[in-house]
Motif scaffolding. Sequence first.
Motif, PDB file in Angstrom:
ATOM      1  N   CYS A   1       9.236  28.375  -8.560  1.00 32.92           N
ATOM      2  CA  CYS A   1      10.672  28.460  -8.888  1.00 32.92           C
ATOM      3  C   CYS A   1      11.066  27.391  -9.911  1.00 32.92           C
ATOM      4  O   CYS A   1      10.801  26.204  -9.712  1.00 32.92           O
ATOM      5  N   VAL A   2      11.677  27.840 -11.002  1.00 34.30           N
ATOM      6  CA  VAL A   2      12.105  26.916 -12.053  1.00 34.30           C
ATOM      7  C   VAL A   2      13.626  26.754 -12.061  1.00 34.30           C
ATOM      8  O   VAL A   2      14.198  26.197 -12.995  1.00 34.30           O
ATOM      9  N   GLY A   3      14.280  27.253 -11.027  1.00 33.21           N
ATOM     10  CA  GLY A   3      15.725  27.061 -10.903  1.00 33.21           C
ATOM     11  C   GLY A   3      16.543  27.799 -11.937  1.00 33.21           C
ATOM     12  O   GLY A   3      17.619  27.343 -12.332  1.00 33.21           O
ATOM     13  N   SER A   4      16.074  28.959 -12.365  1.00 35.01           N
ATOM     14  CA  SER A   4      16.807  29.715 -13.387  1.00 35.01           C
ATOM     15  C   SER A   4      18.170  30.204 -12.890  1.00 35.01           C
ATOM     16  O   SER A   4      19.028  30.534 -13.690  1.00 35.01           O
ATOM     17  N   THR A   5      18.330  30.281 -11.581  1.00 37.85           N
ATOM     18  CA  THR A   5      19.545  30.739 -10.865  1.00 37.85           C
ATOM     19  C   THR A   5      19.798  32.250 -10.984  1.00 37.85           C
ATOM     20  O   THR A   5      20.834  32.726 -10.529  1.00 37.85           O
ATOM     21  N   LEU A   6      18.874  32.974 -11.572  1.00 40.13           N
ATOM     22  CA  LEU A   6      19.083  34.424 -11.702  1.00 40.13           C
ATOM     23  C   LEU A   6      19.272  35.098 -10.348  1.00 40.13           C
ATOM     24  O   LEU A   6      20.175  35.923 -10.158  1.00 40.13           O
ATOM     25  N   CYS A   7      18.422  34.746  -9.402  1.00 39.00           N
ATOM     26  CA  CYS A   7      18.523  35.367  -8.074  1.00 39.00           C
ATOM     27  C   CYS A   7      19.870  35.045  -7.433  1.00 39.00           C
ATOM     28  O   CYS A   7      20.445  35.880  -6.725  1.00 39.00           O
TER      29      CYS A   7
ATOM     30  N   SER B   1      15.849  27.528  -5.900  1.00 40.10           N
ATOM     31  CA  SER B   1      16.511  28.510  -5.050  1.00 40.10           C
ATOM     32  C   SER B   1      16.227  28.242  -3.575  1.00 40.10           C
ATOM     33  O   SER B   1      15.142  27.772  -3.219  1.00 40.10           O
TER      34      SER B   1
ATOM     35  N   ALA C   1       8.714  34.289  -8.067  1.00 41.57           N
ATOM     36  CA  ALA C   1       8.642  33.301  -6.978  1.00 41.57           C
ATOM     37  C   ALA C   1       9.135  33.851  -5.641  1.00 41.57           C
ATOM     38  O   ALA C   1       9.016  33.178  -4.625  1.00 41.57           O
ATOM     39  N   ILE C   2       9.687  35.073  -5.638  1.00 40.82           N
ATOM     40  CA  ILE C   2      10.340  35.571  -4.426  1.00 40.82           C
ATOM     41  C   ILE C   2       9.510  36.670  -3.769  1.00 40.82           C
ATOM     42  O   ILE C   2       9.085  37.621  -4.427  1.00 40.82           O
TER      43      ILE C   2
ATOM     44  N   ILE D   1      10.655  31.757  -0.903  1.00 38.36           N
ATOM     45  CA  ILE D   1      10.608  31.240  -2.275  1.00 38.36           C
ATOM     46  C   ILE D   1       9.334  30.414  -2.419  1.00 38.36           C
ATOM     47  O   ILE D   1       9.066  29.553  -1.580  1.00 38.36           O
TER      48      ILE D   1
ATOM     49  N   CYS E   1      13.261  37.796 -10.939  1.00 40.68           N
ATOM     50  CA  CYS E   1      12.821  36.395 -11.030  1.00 40.68           C
ATOM     51  C   CYS E   1      11.793  36.265 -12.155  1.00 40.68           C
ATOM     52  O   CYS E   1      10.772  36.953 -12.139  1.00 40.68           O
ATOM     53  N   PRO E   2      12.043  35.380 -13.121  1.00 42.06           N
ATOM     54  CA  PRO E   2      11.153  35.293 -14.282  1.00 42.06           C
ATOM     55  C   PRO E   2       9.758  34.755 -13.957  1.00 42.06           C
ATOM     56  O   PRO E   2       8.839  34.912 -14.758  1.00 42.06           O
ATOM     57  N   VAL E   3       9.612  34.109 -12.799  1.00 42.25           N
ATOM     58  CA  VAL E   3       8.302  33.530 -12.468  1.00 42.25           C
ATOM     59  C   VAL E   3       7.722  34.128 -11.179  1.00 42.25           C
ATOM     60  O   VAL E   3       6.796  33.576 -10.590  1.00 42.25           O
TER      61      VAL E   3
HETATM   62  S1  SF4 Z   1      15.200  33.701 -10.050  1.00 41.42           S
HETATM   63 FE1  SF4 Z   1      13.225  32.792  -9.461  1.00 41.42          FE
HETATM   64  S2  SF4 Z   1      13.036  30.961 -10.734  1.00 41.42           S
HETATM   65 FE2  SF4 Z   1      15.179  31.579 -10.776  1.00 41.42          FE
HETATM   66  S3  SF4 Z   1      16.133  30.366  -9.146  1.00 41.42           S
HETATM   67 FE3  SF4 Z   1      15.558  32.366  -8.268  1.00 41.42          FE
HETATM   68  S4  SF4 Z   1      13.508  32.012  -7.377  1.00 41.42           S
HETATM   69 FE4  SF4 Z   1      13.918  30.337  -8.790  1.00 41.42          FE
END
Ligand code: SF4
Length: 74
Positions: A14-20, A36, A60-61, A9, A56-58
């Motif tokens: 990572c903006v903590g969207s929690t999608l992942c 994340s 980051a993964i 990550i 992931c919207p940004v």
């Molecule tokens: S989807 Fe991307 S931005 Fe969202 S919590 Fe996971 S790593 Fe972070």
Amino acid sequence: MEKKLRVRIDYNRCVGSTLCIHLAPRVFGLNEKRQSAVVNASGDTPERICAAAEQCPVSAITVEDAITGRQLFP
Ligand code: SF4
């Protein structure tokens, strides 16, 4: 043989969207900074982990084969 993955990550992104976490809950969790965290890189299939990374919207993964170092995503 099952692939061993290295999942990273980028904490600058990572903006903590929690999608992942929703897409692969056995692999990703939230850390104390509400970003994340990889809890188990073997917690799901490489396909599903890469699919979560793709959402992931940004972006980051990053996913790599832990043995060969080959980048699987992006
Ligand atoms: S989807 Fe991307 S931005 Fe969202 S919590 Fe996971 S790593 Fe972070």
